[in-house]
Design an enzyme around this catalytic site. Structure first.
Site, mmCIF file in Angstrom:
data_model
loop_
_atom_site.group_PDB
_atom_site.id
_atom_site.type_symbol
_atom_site.label_atom_id
_atom_site.label_comp_id
_atom_site.label_asym_id
_atom_site.label_seq_id
_atom_site.Cartn_x
_atom_site.Cartn_y
_atom_site.Cartn_z
ATOM 1 N N ALA A 123 -9.067 -2.114 -0.434
ATOM 2 C CA ALA A 123 -8.325 -0.770 -0.745
ATOM 3 C C ALA A 123 -9.253 0.387 -0.732
ATOM 4 C CB ALA A 123 -7.975 -0.914 -2.116
ATOM 5 N N GLU B 79 -1.491 5.630 -8.844
ATOM 6 C CA GLU B 79 -1.912 4.068 -8.752
ATOM 7 C C GLU B 79 -2.397 3.485 -10.255
ATOM 8 O OE1 GLU B 79 -2.752 3.785 -4.144
ATOM 9 O OE2 GLU B 79 -4.313 3.716 -5.516
ATOM 10 N N ALA C 290 -0.806 -1.626 -5.691
ATOM 11 C CA ALA C 290 -1.822 -0.973 -4.952
ATOM 12 C C ALA C 290 -2.871 -0.167 -5.612
ATOM 13 C CB ALA C 290 -1.299 0.047 -3.593
ATOM 14 N N GLU C 291 -3.948 -0.278 -5.253
ATOM 15 C CA GLU C 291 -4.892 0.523 -6.006
ATOM 16 C C GLU C 291 -6.108 1.104 -4.946
ATOM 17 O OE1 GLU C 291 -6.509 -2.592 -8.457
ATOM 18 O OE2 GLU C 291 -7.598 -3.662 -6.902
ATOM 19 N N GLY C 292 -7.126 1.948 -5.579
ATOM 20 C CA GLY C 292 -8.013 2.388 -4.725
ATOM 21 C C GLY C 292 -7.596 3.364 -3.750
#
Length: 182
Positions: free
Chosen positions: A21, A153, A63-65
């Site tokens: 990510a 996020e 989702a992350e980052g």
């Protein structure tokens, strides 16, 4: 994310989860042809590679980052949807075609080749001009939205953890009820 220096990644192995990510924030991505990217955040089934090996479990996360912002920008919405919504493993070649990876290099002498390429590409650049141009590019892409997206996020990820689903997946992995290779 604001950073005045060039962010360059040399990828000679897979990037999975948060490490994958975060790649969307880099200015330049160089990889070997066997590199792949996998963001196993959604769903609940095991992810298999074309070689039949297990590459990770989809964990029921979000989702992350900053990937929900950077992936569509770097690789296009269609491929980003496949990576983030379907947890599909993306190969180096398709990521290069999409513009996510800048260039592929042979595995042999990979790091030294990448470092040579970077030195040759940047040796005649004027630092002040480089920083100003990078800032203009980031501003044009809506740099200020990055912090907002990251916060969103984090909130969504926190909600997922509160739901208990990711912990169930991790417990299944820990008790070997679910195969994994994260």
């Amino acid at each position: 994310m604001e950073h005045k220096k060039l962010l360059i990644a040399a990828l000679n192995g897979p990037a999975i989860g948060l490490s994958a990510a975060l790649l969307g924030w880099f200015d330049f991505l160089y990889a070997t042809e066997d590199f792949f990217l996998l963001t196993p955040f959604t769903g609940s089934k095991t992810v298999h590679g074309t070689d039949g090996a297990v590459h990770g479990n989809r964990l029921g996360l979000a989702a992350e980052g900053g990937a929900s912002l950077t992936f569509p920008r770097r690789m296009g919405v269609g491929l980003a949807n496949e990576a983030l919504l379907l947890s599909r493993k993306l190969t180096a070649k398709e990521l290069e075609r999409a513009g996510f990876i800048n260039r592929l290099f042979p595995k042999q002498d990979f790091l030294s080749t990448v470092l040579s390429h970077v030195r040759e590409s940047t040796e005649d650049l004027v630092k002040e001009s480089l920083v100003l141009t990078k800032t203009l590019i980031q501003d044009g892409l809506g740099r200020e939205r990055g912090d907002t997206i990251n916060m969103n996020e984090i909130f969504v990820g926190t909600e997922r953890f509160v739901s208990g689903k990711p912990q169930e997946r991790f417990l299944e992995i820990a008790t070997k009820q679910r195969k994994h290779k994260l």
